[in-house]
Enzyme design. Structure first.
Site, PDB file in Angstrom:
ATOM      1  N   LYS A 142       2.862  67.829  77.332  1.00  0.00           N
ATOM      2  CA  LYS A 142       1.477  67.730  77.812  1.00  0.00           C
ATOM      3  C   LYS A 142       1.049  69.075  78.397  1.00  0.00           C
ATOM      4  O   LYS A 142       0.778  69.217  79.586  1.00  0.00           O
ATOM      5  CB  LYS A 142       1.355  66.626  78.852  1.00  0.00           C
ATOM      6  CG  LYS A 142       1.610  65.230  78.291  1.00  0.00           C
ATOM      7  CD  LYS A 142       1.516  64.170  79.383  1.00  0.00           C
ATOM      8  CE  LYS A 142       1.786  62.778  78.830  1.00  0.00           C
ATOM      9  NZ  LYS A 142       1.749  61.732  79.884  1.00  0.00           N
ATOM     10  N   THR A 143       0.995  70.058  77.516  1.00  0.00           N
ATOM     11  CA  THR A 143       0.666  71.419  77.918  1.00  0.00           C
ATOM     12  C   THR A 143      -0.743  71.779  77.461  1.00  0.00           C
ATOM     13  O   THR A 143      -1.374  71.061  76.689  1.00  0.00           O
ATOM     14  CB  THR A 143       1.679  72.406  77.315  1.00  0.00           C
ATOM     15  OG1 THR A 143       1.760  72.182  75.899  1.00  0.00           O
ATOM     16  CG2 THR A 143       3.060  72.206  77.921  1.00  0.00           C
TER      17      THR A 143
END
Length: 300
Positions: A142-143
């Site tokens: 979840k970047t």
């Protein structure tokens, strides 16, 4: 070799130059009016850290500076910890004045965010060590699009695992994959037919039965997703006991709801990995600034 400090820059892919060009194209799409004002005379600037945290992002800063014909002499390496007491000169930057100032904001932004993630990661790693946790604390995918290399690098410098870096480095079969395929077993078998022996397969599960099915199907990593800590520990211990004699080797990963203030509840011998996006989403930044030193270039 064993006693040499780790060169974290070796972790980075060769696309770093392309990333830097994209960042600079975004910040300087055409004319730099301020650059015209200051001109190209040589400049010396101090790069300062002004708040507590872990330094991370030096290779990115160097790449930005190099792209603009500047350089930095660093007094500290990535991983250095600052207590926030006063301003500390972490590097001395030299180059044409307009180029130093063109690099300024991109360098500061990257350092601030990368160091913020490294600081959060260090806090998680320290908690795990203090608790005697023998497993792995990891980030997630979840970047920020276009900024993953920086964020994963910050995790590494901070002392946690980067987890998978992209969809090609490991398989994670989540609920949507299972629903679209029809069953955990079908999804794992289909995946294994193309992934072969060299790619690990992880399956997201929400119950003991789902986890057991994933193990029997041949999954390498079983994610126990969004379990309350008490239930998590019970299910993990049961799985390790029930499959103790199985030929299928697997790891158990805890994920969902893990934050720095809750992670203590997830530490247990049956859990191999604790993953969380809270060490790279919504974390604070480390405060950096860049100050041109009047007359310094002429004195050298």
């Amino acid at each position: 070799m064993e006693n040499q400090p780790r060169d974290y820059a070796c972790f980075l892919p060769p696309r770093l130059d392309a990333l830097v060009d994209a960042w600079l194209d975004e910040d300087i799409p055409s004319t730099d009016y301020g650059g015209f004002v200051v001109g190209s005379r040589p400049a010396v600037a101090h790069l300062l850290v002004k708040s507590a945290g872990v330094l991370a992002g030096v290779p990115f800063a160097d790449a930005v500076l190099a792209r603009l014909g500047c350089s930095a002499e660093w007094a500290y390496a990535d991983g250095a910890m600052f207590d926030g007491e006063g301003k500390v000169v972490v590097a001395v930057v030299t180059g044409p004045t307009h180029r130093v100032l063109q690099a300024e904001r991109t360098v500061l932004n990257v350092l601030a965010r990368c160091s913020g993630i490294a600081t959060a990661a260090r806090a998680f790693a320290d908690k795990a060590a203090a608790a005697g946790f023998g497993g792995t604390v990891a980030g997630t995918r979840k970047t920020t699009p276009g900024f993953r290399d920086v964020e994963k690098y910050g995790m590494l410098v901070g002392g946690v695992d980067t987890h998978r870096t992209d969809l090609s480095s490991m398989v994670m079969l989540k609920d949507n994959h299972i629903w679209a395929t029809g069953s955990i077993t079908a999804a794992v078998e289909t995946c294994r037919s193309v992934a072969g022996f060299s790619v690990k397969i992880e399956v997201e599960t929400s119950s003991y039965d789902d986890a057991a099915e994933a193990i029997n199907a041949g999954a390498d990593v079983i994610m126990l997703d969004n379990f309350e800590p008490t239930e998590l520990k019970a299910v993990a211990a049961r799985l390790k006991a029930d499959f103790a004699g199985s030929a299928q080797k697997f790891l158990l990963e805890a994920s969902g709801g893990v934050r720095l203030d809750t992670v203590d509840g997830y530490f247990c011998d049956a859990i191999d990995i604790i993953s969380t996006s809270s060490l790279h989403q919504g974390v604070g930044v480390v405060d950096f600034s860049l100050k041109i030193q009047p007359g310094a270039a002429e004195q050298e």
